[in-house]
Design an enzyme around this catalytic site. Structure first.
Site, short mmCIF file in Angstrom:
data_model
loop_
_atom_site.label_atom_id
_atom_site.label_comp_id
_atom_site.label_asym_id
_atom_site.label_seq_id
_atom_site.Cartn_x
_atom_site.Cartn_y
_atom_site.Cartn_z
N SER A 142 -11.26 24.11 -41.74
CA SER A 142 -10.27 24.08 -43.12
C SER A 142 -9.32 26.14 -42.74
CB SER A 142 -10.52 23.89 -44.29
OG SER A 142 -9.65 24.08 -45.01
N TYR A 155 -16.00 24.02 -51.12
CA TYR A 155 -15.63 23.07 -50.60
C TYR A 155 -14.98 24.72 -48.98
CZ TYR A 155 -11.33 21.29 -47.16
OH TYR A 155 -10.44 21.29 -46.44
#
Length: 269
Positions: A142, A155
């Site tokens: 990501s 995350y």
């Protein structure tokens, strides 16, 4: 690795970018094993595949269940005869809160799905990939895996771990038939917040535009598959990911501050 006539496993194949990866692979002539924890979502992916569904098999698997993942390669091979590639796409975000307010159940869920799910899949399929004439591993990290996003600290930590896991694997597999790609999507228009069970923690005020430009999942899938077919080391998906990668390389603290300013209105105080 050109995907035509290859057998590729895609996790998170029931929704969003994973579903678009499945459909795009099928349209390019690949056979696909779509994996997801949600059986009804997989059924919808199969319906959308239409005429290509004969080259699609679906598997309802929780990728945090190591035993279930370890049994998956033989299930796929019994259906297709081999496996040529895996795309570890499945992932969840955390509730959009600061670390001090995040409970350990949420922390463990994010780490189990994003990091350990990717690790279990990679370990399970790697021996079979090494036996193929050519093969490919793609792990979805990501933009938050190289750039801190407040309210998504755990995350980001999980995706940073995926980044280093993938890059280390790439180095270890030099001289073999297996190529490895790490992918850094920016903001993609998926249902990850809903599927992660955290929609109520991420709210844009009525009438406000999102803080970043959102890329459609089908366009993201095309960019990723083009990267795979070019055996790219890393793939940045979206103008935001490309921009922030460039800024972060030049001035990490300035990049972090920019993201904080962009996201501060969404972050509970």
């Amino acid at each position: 690795m050109k995907v035509q006539n290859k057998i590729v496993v895609v996790t998170g194949g029931g929704n969003g970018m994973g579903r678009e990866l499945v459909l795009a692979l099928l349209s390019r002539g690949a056979s696909v094993a779509a994996v997801d924890i949600n059986a009804s979502a997989l059924e919808e992916t199969a319906r959308l595949a239409g005429m290509n569904s004969s080259n699609l098999a679906t598997y309802t698997v929780n990728i945090t269940d190591r035993a279930a993942v370890e049994a998956l390669p033989e299930r796929v091979i019994s259906r297709f005869g081999a496996v040529d590639g895996i795309i570890n796409n499945a992932g969840v975000i955390q509730p959009f809160v600061k670390l001090k307010d995040l409970d350990f159940a949420a922390i463990e869920r994010v780490m189990n799905v994003n990091l350990f799910g990717t690790l279990y899949m990679t370990k399970a399929f790697l021996p079979h990939l090494l036996a193929r004439p050519e093969a490919h591993i793609t792990n979805i990290s990501s933009m938050g895996g190289f750039l801190p996003v407040p309210g998504q600290t755990i995350y980001g930590a999980s995706k940073a771990a995926v980044k280093l896991l993938t890059e280390g694997l790439n180095s270890e597999l030099q001289g073999t038939n297996v190529r490895v790609t790490v992918v850094f999507p920016g903001a993609i228009g998926t249902n990850i917040a809903v599927n992660s069970g955290v929609m109520d923690t991420l709210q844009v005020k009525s009438g406000e535009a999102p803080p970043v430009k959102i890329l459609s999942p089908d366009k993201a899938a095309r960019i990723i598959l083009d990267g795979i077919e070019s055996n790219r080391y890393r793939v940045l998906v979206g103008s935001d990911a490309r921009l922030m990668d460039a800024i972060y390389r030049l001035h990490p603290q300035r990049a972090a501050r920019f993201i904080l300013d962009q996201m501060s209105s969404l972050l509970p105080q």
